[in-house]
Design a protein around this motif. Structure first.
Motif, mmCIF file in Angstrom:
data_model
loop_
_atom_site.group_PDB
_atom_site.id
_atom_site.type_symbol
_atom_site.label_atom_id
_atom_site.label_comp_id
_atom_site.label_asym_id
_atom_site.label_seq_id
_atom_site.Cartn_x
_atom_site.Cartn_y
_atom_site.Cartn_z
ATOM 1 N N ALA A 105 0.839 -1.195 0.000
ATOM 2 C CA ALA A 105 0.000 0.000 0.000
ATOM 3 C C ALA A 105 0.874 1.245 0.000
ATOM 4 N N PHE A 106 0.427 2.244 -0.753
ATOM 5 C CA PHE A 106 1.027 3.574 -0.712
ATOM 6 C C PHE A 106 -0.077 4.530 -0.302
ATOM 7 N N PHE A 107 0.178 5.383 0.703
ATOM 8 C CA PHE A 107 -0.865 6.271 1.220
ATOM 9 C C PHE A 107 -0.726 7.688 0.674
ATOM 10 N N CYS A 108 -1.881 8.258 0.358
ATOM 11 C CA CYS A 108 -1.947 9.629 -0.149
ATOM 12 C C CYS A 108 -3.122 10.325 0.538
ATOM 13 N N ASN A 109 -3.699 11.343 -0.096
ATOM 14 C CA ASN A 109 -4.686 12.165 0.584
ATOM 15 C C ASN A 109 -6.078 12.148 -0.036
ATOM 16 N N SER A 110 -6.238 11.510 -1.184
ATOM 17 C CA SER A 110 -7.531 11.556 -1.869
ATOM 18 C C SER A 110 -7.593 10.458 -2.915
ATOM 19 N N GLY A 111 -8.803 10.234 -3.432
ATOM 20 C CA GLY A 111 -8.978 9.273 -4.502
ATOM 21 C C GLY A 111 -8.280 9.676 -5.775
ATOM 22 N N ALA A 112 -8.336 10.958 -6.111
ATOM 23 C CA ALA A 112 -7.657 11.420 -7.324
ATOM 24 C C ALA A 112 -6.152 11.179 -7.227
ATOM 25 N N GLU A 113 -5.575 11.442 -6.063
ATOM 26 C CA GLU A 113 -4.144 11.179 -5.879
ATOM 27 C C GLU A 113 -3.848 9.682 -5.982
ATOM 28 N N ALA A 114 -4.791 8.862 -5.509
ATOM 29 C CA ALA A 114 -4.599 7.417 -5.625
ATOM 30 C C ALA A 114 -4.580 6.991 -7.089
ATOM 31 N N VAL A 115 -5.459 7.573 -7.907
ATOM 32 C CA VAL A 115 -5.446 7.274 -9.341
ATOM 33 C C VAL A 115 -4.125 7.725 -9.960
ATOM 34 N N GLU A 116 -3.653 8.914 -9.590
ATOM 35 C CA GLU A 116 -2.356 9.388 -10.085
ATOM 36 C C GLU A 116 -1.270 8.361 -9.774
ATOM 37 N N GLY A 117 -1.276 7.851 -8.549
ATOM 38 C CA GLY A 117 -0.281 6.857 -8.176
ATOM 39 C C GLY A 117 -0.385 5.598 -9.020
ATOM 40 N N CYS A 118 -1.616 5.142 -9.255
ATOM 41 C CA CYS A 118 -1.806 3.953 -10.089
ATOM 42 C C CYS A 118 -1.231 4.155 -11.482
ATOM 43 N N GLN A 135 0.461 3.633 -23.326
ATOM 44 C CA GLN A 135 -0.977 3.798 -23.502
ATOM 45 C C GLN A 135 -1.786 3.369 -22.269
ATOM 46 N N PHE A 136 -2.836 4.148 -21.996
ATOM 47 C CA PHE A 136 -3.853 3.752 -21.031
ATOM 48 C C PHE A 136 -5.180 3.616 -21.767
ATOM 49 N N ILE A 137 -5.937 2.591 -21.408
ATOM 50 C CA ILE A 137 -7.286 2.398 -21.920
ATOM 51 C C ILE A 137 -8.261 2.736 -20.799
ATOM 52 N N ALA A 138 -9.188 3.644 -21.096
ATOM 53 C CA ALA A 138 -10.232 4.018 -20.140
ATOM 54 C C ALA A 138 -11.585 3.893 -20.828
ATOM 55 N N PHE A 139 -12.648 4.046 -20.041
ATOM 56 C CA PHE A 139 -13.974 3.759 -20.573
ATOM 57 C C PHE A 139 -14.843 5.005 -20.720
ATOM 58 N N GLU A 140 -15.681 4.968 -21.724
ATOM 59 C CA GLU A 140 -16.712 5.994 -21.844
ATOM 60 C C GLU A 140 -17.526 6.045 -20.555
ATOM 61 N N ARG A 141 -17.821 7.252 -20.135
ATOM 62 C CA ARG A 141 -18.570 7.550 -18.906
ATOM 63 C C ARG A 141 -17.755 7.305 -17.638
ATOM 64 N N GLY A 142 -16.488 6.953 -17.779
ATOM 65 C CA GLY A 142 -15.649 6.758 -16.605
ATOM 66 C C GLY A 142 -15.214 8.085 -16.009
ATOM 67 N N PHE A 143 -15.011 8.083 -14.704
ATOM 68 C CA PHE A 143 -14.534 9.279 -13.992
ATOM 69 C C PHE A 143 -13.440 8.857 -13.034
ATOM 70 N N SER A 144 -12.273 9.519 -13.154
ATOM 71 C CA SER A 144 -11.133 9.158 -12.318
ATOM 72 C C SER A 144 -10.718 10.260 -11.354
ATOM 73 N N GLY A 145 -11.131 11.504 -11.601
ATOM 74 C CA GLY A 145 -10.726 12.601 -10.729
ATOM 75 C C GLY A 145 -10.378 13.843 -11.512
ATOM 76 N N ARG A 146 -9.926 14.879 -10.792
ATOM 77 C CA ARG A 146 -9.749 16.208 -11.388
ATOM 78 C C ARG A 146 -8.298 16.629 -11.568
ATOM 79 N N ALA A 150 -5.443 11.966 -13.517
ATOM 80 C CA ALA A 150 -6.773 11.384 -13.338
ATOM 81 C C ALA A 150 -7.768 11.964 -14.332
ATOM 82 N N LEU A 151 -7.647 13.244 -14.603
ATOM 83 C CA LEU A 151 -8.526 13.878 -15.583
ATOM 84 C C LEU A 151 -8.306 13.298 -16.973
ATOM 85 N N SER A 152 -7.101 12.886 -17.254
ATOM 86 C CA SER A 152 -6.786 12.324 -18.569
ATOM 87 C C SER A 152 -7.515 11.016 -18.816
ATOM 88 N N THR A 153 -7.865 10.285 -17.747
ATOM 89 C CA THR A 153 -8.612 9.046 -17.905
ATOM 90 C C THR A 153 -10.081 9.225 -17.523
#
Length: 403
Positions: A105-118, A135-146, A150-153
């Protein structure tokens, strides 16, 4: 609240209007206290909270276990930095890794930061392997953060377009057509990122054919799978993580929201093979994993383990069946979808009017994906409180239909 010594709601809103960056469209209510699943406004009116701070306050408001943990830790040690050890980060990591099946586990401060870490750790994995994948594959209607990664996905152009160019090499595929995913994934795909249940996208569970396609694509190309469990994870659906309920096997998991029960803390959970590619200095945070955050998160997880997760499993079906009954009574409701205490009412029209209609009747819900009334109640909600919430929602739907 005494208006002689405390600012009025009008004053509070006026000061914010003058000095706070106007990035939020707030409802005109000032909350001053919380008790379980109830919020209390400055005028004394009580509201049933079916949103829990957008899926955050899973123990409700002012839960004794959380109050005790925060109060004691604030008086003992709040922050040290990650240059030193403290007593709570290791035990919290142990609980999360045992619950998820991933080893680190790596700890951060928010969900968006967790996505950045991933995203960073996925790129690092392939860089270490000597064959960098972009390359990253993401989905239509997906939301990862701001944040920018995270915004890129995140799919919705409304969130993305004003801030380009974003992180390159992100491709969006259909969240309904498995062939679209299978044709997009290649030997240059670092990772596929997907929420097991899309939250901001309208409480949309991943269809079984997409789950199968993710597993097939990862198996065929070696692409990593990132489970974005920020909204669906840690008991929200009756499972500690929803990926386990639908048959996905992540290499990385983003965690936030529920983890701190209202205190800001997030985490990246990492498989052993990905963790082996990460070295000291590859990622870091000043506040992440601080004593106060970890102590609070431990209180949340211990409460879940102490019977609250079983409670979610009992009341989730009660909530869902009650929503189905509302659907049968209201022609404007075309679908109920979700799992456990993560539910959405899909309407045949814009759901925006339902939010103030519910608020007027002392009920907090919100609207997402235009036509969906989203509900993420605290895990401590009782069957009696569910019945009361559904009655208020019934009245709000009736008012909107009659408008």
């Amino acid at each position: 609240m005494s208006t002689a010594t405390e600012p009025t709601a009008t004053t509070i809103q006026a000061v914010e209007a003058a000095h706070v960056l106007q990035t939020y469209k707030r409802q005109p209510v000032v909350f001053v206290r919380g008790e379980g699943v109830w919020l209390v406004a400055d005028d004394g009116k009580r509201y049933l909270d079916l949103l829990s701070g957008i899926g955050v306050n899973v123990l409700g408001h002012a839960h004794p276990a959380m109050v005790e943990a925060v109060r004691d830790q604030v008086g003992t040690l709040v922050h040290t930095s990650n240059l030193f050890f403290h007593p709570f980060q290791g035990p919290l990591a142990e609980k999360l890794t045992k619950a998820s099946g991933l080893e680190r586990a790596f700890f951060c401060n928010s969900g968006a930061e967790a996505v950045e870490g991933c995203l960073k750790f996925a790129r690092r994995f392939w860089y270490t392997a000597g064959k960098p994948r972009k390359q990253f594959i993401a989905f239509e209607r997906g939301f990862s953060g701001r944040t920018m990664g995270a915004l890129s996905t995140t799919w919705d152009a409304h969130y993305r377009d004003p801030f380009g160019p974003l992180v390159p090499e992100v491709r969006f595929v259909s969240n309904e057509d498995p062939d679209d995913l299978l044709s997009a994934v290649s030997d240059d795909t670092a990772a596929i990122i997907a929420e097991p249940i899309q939250g901001e996208g309208g409480v949309r569970p991943l269809p079984p054919q997409i789950v199968a396609a993710i597993n097939k694509a990862c198996g065929a190309t070696g692409a990593l799978y990132i489970a974005d469990e920020v909204q669906s994870g840690l008991g929200r659906t009756g499972h500690m993580f929803h990926f386990e309920a639908i048959g996905l096997c992540p290499d990385l998991i983003s965690v936030g929201k529920a983890l701190g029960g209202g205190f800001p803390i997030g985490a990246v959970l990492v498989s052993s093979r990905v963790a082996a590619s990460i070295s000291a200095g590859d990622h870091g945070t000043t506040y992440g994993g601080n004593p106060l955050g970890c102590r609070t998160a431990l209180a949340v997880l211990e409460t879940l383990e102490g019977g609250l997760l079983d409670h979610v499993r009992r009341v989730g079906p009660v909530f869902a069946s009650g929503l189905e009954a509302l659907k049968a009574r209201h022609p404007m409701v075309v679908e109920v979808r979700g799992a456990g205490l993560m539910q959405g009412l899909v309407l045949d029209r814009d759901a925006a009017p339902v939010v103030p209609a519910a608020l007027e009747r002392g009920l907090i819900v919100n609207r997402t994906a235009e036509r969906v009334v989203r509900m993420l109640p605290p895990y401590v909600i009782t069957e009696a409180e569910i019945a009361e919430a559904l009655a208020r929602l019934d009245a709000a739907l009736t008012a909107v239909e009659g408008a």
